[in-house]
Design a protein around this motif. Structure first.
Motif, PDB file in Angstrom:
ATOM      1  N   VAL A   3       0.911  -1.189   0.191  1.00 14.97           N
ATOM      2  CA  VAL A   3       0.173  -0.013   0.048  1.00 14.97           C
ATOM      3  C   VAL A   3       1.025   1.246   0.019  1.00 14.97           C
ATOM      4  O   VAL A   3       1.947   1.332   0.797  1.00 14.97           O
ATOM      5  N   ILE A   4       0.531   2.054  -0.867  1.00 12.12           N
ATOM      6  CA  ILE A   4       1.287   3.398  -0.816  1.00 12.12           C
ATOM      7  C   ILE A   4       0.252   4.596  -0.726  1.00 12.12           C
ATOM      8  O   ILE A   4      -0.900   4.619  -0.683  1.00 12.12           O
ATOM      9  N   LEU A   5       0.942   5.564   0.394  1.00 13.99           N
ATOM     10  CA  LEU A   5       0.166   6.605   0.717  1.00 13.99           C
ATOM     11  C   LEU A   5       0.620   7.818  -0.128  1.00 13.99           C
ATOM     12  O   LEU A   5       1.621   7.993  -0.325  1.00 13.99           O
ATOM     13  N   ILE A   6      -0.466   8.318  -0.659  1.00 12.52           N
ATOM     14  CA  ILE A   6      -0.261   9.367  -1.703  1.00 12.52           C
ATOM     15  C   ILE A   6      -0.698  10.781  -1.265  1.00 12.52           C
ATOM     16  O   ILE A   6      -1.992  10.877  -0.803  1.00 12.52           O
ATOM     17  N   LEU A   7       0.232  11.940  -1.212  1.00 14.00           N
ATOM     18  CA  LEU A   7      -0.462  13.158  -0.932  1.00 14.00           C
ATOM     19  C   LEU A   7      -0.836  13.937  -2.314  1.00 14.00           C
ATOM     20  O   LEU A   7      -0.019  13.880  -3.102  1.00 14.00           O
ATOM     21  N   ASP A  37      -4.571   4.715   9.068  1.00 12.55           N
ATOM     22  CA  ASP A  37      -4.296   5.693  10.463  1.00 12.55           C
ATOM     23  C   ASP A  37      -3.597   6.556  10.446  1.00 12.55           C
ATOM     24  O   ASP A  37      -3.666   7.725  10.948  1.00 12.55           O
ATOM     25  N   VAL A  38      -2.501   6.414   9.405  1.00  9.16           N
ATOM     26  CA  VAL A  38      -1.601   7.663   9.288  1.00  9.16           C
ATOM     27  C   VAL A  38      -2.216   8.772   8.581  1.00  9.16           C
ATOM     28  O   VAL A  38      -2.034   9.874   8.830  1.00  9.16           O
ATOM     29  N   ALA A  39      -2.743   8.346   7.368  1.00  9.33           N
ATOM     30  CA  ALA A  39      -3.609   9.364   6.562  1.00  9.33           C
ATOM     31  C   ALA A  39      -4.621  10.172   7.375  1.00  9.33           C
ATOM     32  O   ALA A  39      -4.661  11.621   7.272  1.00  9.33           O
ATOM     33  N   LEU A  40      -5.478   9.621   8.306  1.00 10.74           N
ATOM     34  CA  LEU A  40      -6.286  10.157   9.055  1.00 10.74           C
ATOM     35  C   LEU A  40      -5.479  11.190  10.056  1.00 10.74           C
ATOM     36  O   LEU A  40      -6.198  12.360  10.408  1.00 10.74           O
ATOM     37  N   GLY A  41      -4.477  10.773  10.499  1.00 11.48           N
ATOM     38  CA  GLY A  41      -3.684  11.546  11.453  1.00 11.48           C
ATOM     39  C   GLY A  41      -3.110  12.773  10.979  1.00 11.48           C
ATOM     40  O   GLY A  41      -3.087  14.007  11.284  1.00 11.48           O
ATOM     41  N   LEU A  42      -2.652  12.624   9.761  1.00 15.82           N
ATOM     42  CA  LEU A  42      -1.834  13.501   8.929  1.00 15.82           C
ATOM     43  C   LEU A  42      -3.003  14.736   8.592  1.00 15.82           C
ATOM     44  O   LEU A  42      -2.898  15.864   8.661  1.00 15.82           O
ATOM     45  N   THR A  43      -4.255  14.104   8.049  1.00 12.52           N
ATOM     46  CA  THR A  43      -5.385  14.852   7.637  1.00 12.52           C
ATOM     47  C   THR A  43      -5.876  15.945   8.862  1.00 12.52           C
ATOM     48  O   THR A  43      -6.084  17.120   8.640  1.00 12.52           O
ATOM     49  N   ASN A  50      -6.509  23.838   4.372  1.00  8.60           N
ATOM     50  CA  ASN A  50      -5.591  22.751   3.650  1.00  8.60           C
ATOM     51  C   ASN A  50      -6.179  21.434   3.476  1.00  8.60           C
ATOM     52  O   ASN A  50      -6.376  21.048   2.570  1.00  8.60           O
ATOM     53  N   ARG A  51      -7.171  21.327   4.637  1.00  9.02           N
ATOM     54  CA  ARG A  51      -7.897  20.044   4.337  1.00  9.02           C
ATOM     55  C   ARG A  51      -8.817  20.204   3.432  1.00  9.02           C
ATOM     56  O   ARG A  51      -9.253  19.197   2.842  1.00  9.02           O
ATOM     57  N   ASP A  52      -9.592  21.241   3.163  1.00  6.70           N
ATOM     58  CA  ASP A  52     -10.181  21.455   1.774  1.00  6.70           C
ATOM     59  C   ASP A  52      -9.600  21.352   0.612  1.00  6.70           C
ATOM     60  O   ASP A  52     -10.324  20.885  -0.432  1.00  6.70           O
ATOM     61  N   ARG A  53      -8.138  21.618   0.500  1.00 11.60           N
ATOM     62  CA  ARG A  53      -7.729  21.539  -0.724  1.00 11.60           C
ATOM     63  C   ARG A  53      -6.470  20.404  -0.897  1.00 11.60           C
ATOM     64  O   ARG A  53      -6.841  19.811  -2.070  1.00 11.60           O
ATOM     65  N   HIS A  54      -6.108  19.829   0.162  1.00 12.35           N
ATOM     66  CA  HIS A  54      -5.242  18.692  -0.158  1.00 12.35           C
ATOM     67  C   HIS A  54      -5.924  17.377   0.350  1.00 12.35           C
ATOM     68  O   HIS A  54      -6.618  17.486   1.458  1.00 12.35           O
ATOM     69  N   ARG A  55      -5.368  16.337   0.081  1.00 10.17           N
ATOM     70  CA  ARG A  55      -5.983  15.092   0.565  1.00 10.17           C
ATOM     71  C   ARG A  55      -4.941  14.069   0.679  1.00 10.17           C
ATOM     72  O   ARG A  55      -3.940  14.034  -0.112  1.00 10.17           O
ATOM     73  N   PHE A  56      -4.957  12.842   1.615  1.00 13.08           N
ATOM     74  CA  PHE A  56      -4.021  11.815   1.367  1.00 13.08           C
ATOM     75  C   PHE A  56      -4.992  10.626   1.174  1.00 13.08           C
ATOM     76  O   PHE A  56      -6.081  10.408   1.511  1.00 13.08           O
ATOM     77  N   VAL A  57      -4.484   9.963   0.199  1.00  8.85           N
ATOM     78  CA  VAL A  57      -5.066   8.671  -0.402  1.00  8.85           C
ATOM     79  C   VAL A  57      -4.200   7.554  -0.033  1.00  8.85           C
ATOM     80  O   VAL A  57      -3.007   7.621  -0.412  1.00  8.85           O
ATOM     81  N   CYS A  58      -4.878   6.472   0.255  1.00  7.00           N
ATOM     82  CA  CYS A  58      -4.195   5.066   0.431  1.00  7.00           C
ATOM     83  C   CYS A  58      -4.615   4.139  -0.725  1.00  7.00           C
ATOM     84  O   CYS A  58      -5.715   3.991  -1.270  1.00  7.00           O
ATOM     85  N   GLU A  59      -3.337   3.896  -1.501  1.00  7.67           N
ATOM     86  CA  GLU A  59      -3.695   3.044  -2.605  1.00  7.67           C
ATOM     87  C   GLU A  59      -3.176   1.723  -2.614  1.00  7.67           C
ATOM     88  O   GLU A  59      -1.820   1.468  -2.385  1.00  7.67           O
ATOM     89  N   THR A  60      -3.924   0.633  -3.148  1.00  7.30           N
ATOM     90  CA  THR A  60      -3.343  -0.771  -2.915  1.00  7.30           C
ATOM     91  C   THR A  60      -2.727  -1.179  -4.271  1.00  7.30           C
ATOM     92  O   THR A  60      -3.233  -0.932  -5.217  1.00  7.30           O
ATOM     93  N   LEU A  61      -1.601  -1.507  -4.139  1.00  6.94           N
ATOM     94  CA  LEU A  61      -0.794  -2.190  -5.329  1.00  6.94           C
ATOM     95  C   LEU A  61      -1.315  -3.758  -5.637  1.00  6.94           C
ATOM     96  O   LEU A  61      -1.215  -4.244  -4.656  1.00  6.94           O
ATOM     97  N   GLN A  79       5.316  27.154  -7.856  1.00  8.24           N
ATOM     98  CA  GLN A  79       4.456  27.566  -6.521  1.00  8.24           C
ATOM     99  C   GLN A  79       4.832  26.871  -5.079  1.00  8.24           C
ATOM    100  O   GLN A  79       5.040  25.830  -5.069  1.00  8.24           O
ATOM    101  N   SER A  80       4.470  27.574  -4.050  1.00  9.00           N
ATOM    102  CA  SER A  80       4.510  26.863  -2.872  1.00  9.00           C
ATOM    103  C   SER A  80       3.452  26.611  -2.150  1.00  9.00           C
ATOM    104  O   SER A  80       2.488  27.425  -1.883  1.00  9.00           O
ATOM    105  N   PHE A  81       3.465  25.421  -1.560  1.00 14.19           N
ATOM    106  CA  PHE A  81       2.214  24.912  -0.685  1.00 14.19           C
ATOM    107  C   PHE A  81       2.537  24.910   0.521  1.00 14.19           C
ATOM    108  O   PHE A  81       3.779  24.054   1.095  1.00 14.19           O
ATOM    109  N   ARG A  82       1.953  25.179   1.724  1.00 13.86           N
ATOM    110  CA  ARG A  82       2.285  25.357   2.986  1.00 13.86           C
ATOM    111  C   ARG A  82       1.050  24.661   3.731  1.00 13.86           C
ATOM    112  O   ARG A  82      -0.036  24.899   3.352  1.00 13.86           O
ATOM    113  N   MET A  83       1.857  23.658   4.468  1.00 13.19           N
ATOM    114  CA  MET A  83       0.498  23.017   5.407  1.00 13.19           C
ATOM    115  C   MET A  83       0.631  23.450   6.971  1.00 13.19           C
ATOM    116  O   MET A  83       1.562  23.782   7.332  1.00 13.19           O
TER     117      MET A  83
END
Length: 83
Positions: A3-7, A37-43, A50-61, A79-83
């Motif tokens: 599984v990979i976590l994609i931002l 678990d990690v994606a929820l914590g980071l979100t 930033n929660r409205d614009r960016h998101r974390f997705v878990c993708e199964t290979l 462009q610079s993105f700040r969290m």
């Protein structure tokens, strides 16, 4: 299972112009649960705008997929993105 976590870094809340960045990866029978678990914590740690614009997705290979085929190379942008 792998599984990979994609931002997804998006320019605005419509999420139509996003850049995918590979953040983390896991292997094993509980890989997806660990990723979620990690994606929820980071979100939750993001600011509300930033929660409205960016998101974390878990993708199964898939079993037949090779991890090298799924590496997401971050593109350099001016462009610079700040969290």
């Amino acid at each position: 299972m792998s599984v990979i976590l994609i931002l997804y870094l998006c320019a605005d809340a419509t999420r139509t112009n996003c850049q995918a960045v590979r953040a983390e990866s896991w292997n094993g029978p509980h890989a997806y649960e660990r990723c979620v678990d990690v994606a929820l914590g980071l979100t939750q740690e993001m600011t509300a705008p930033n929660r409205d614009r960016h998101r974390f997705v878990c993708e199964t290979l898939g079993e037949e997929a090779k991890p090298a085929e799924h590496k997401v190379q971050p593109a350099f942008i001016h462009q610079s993105f700040r969290m």
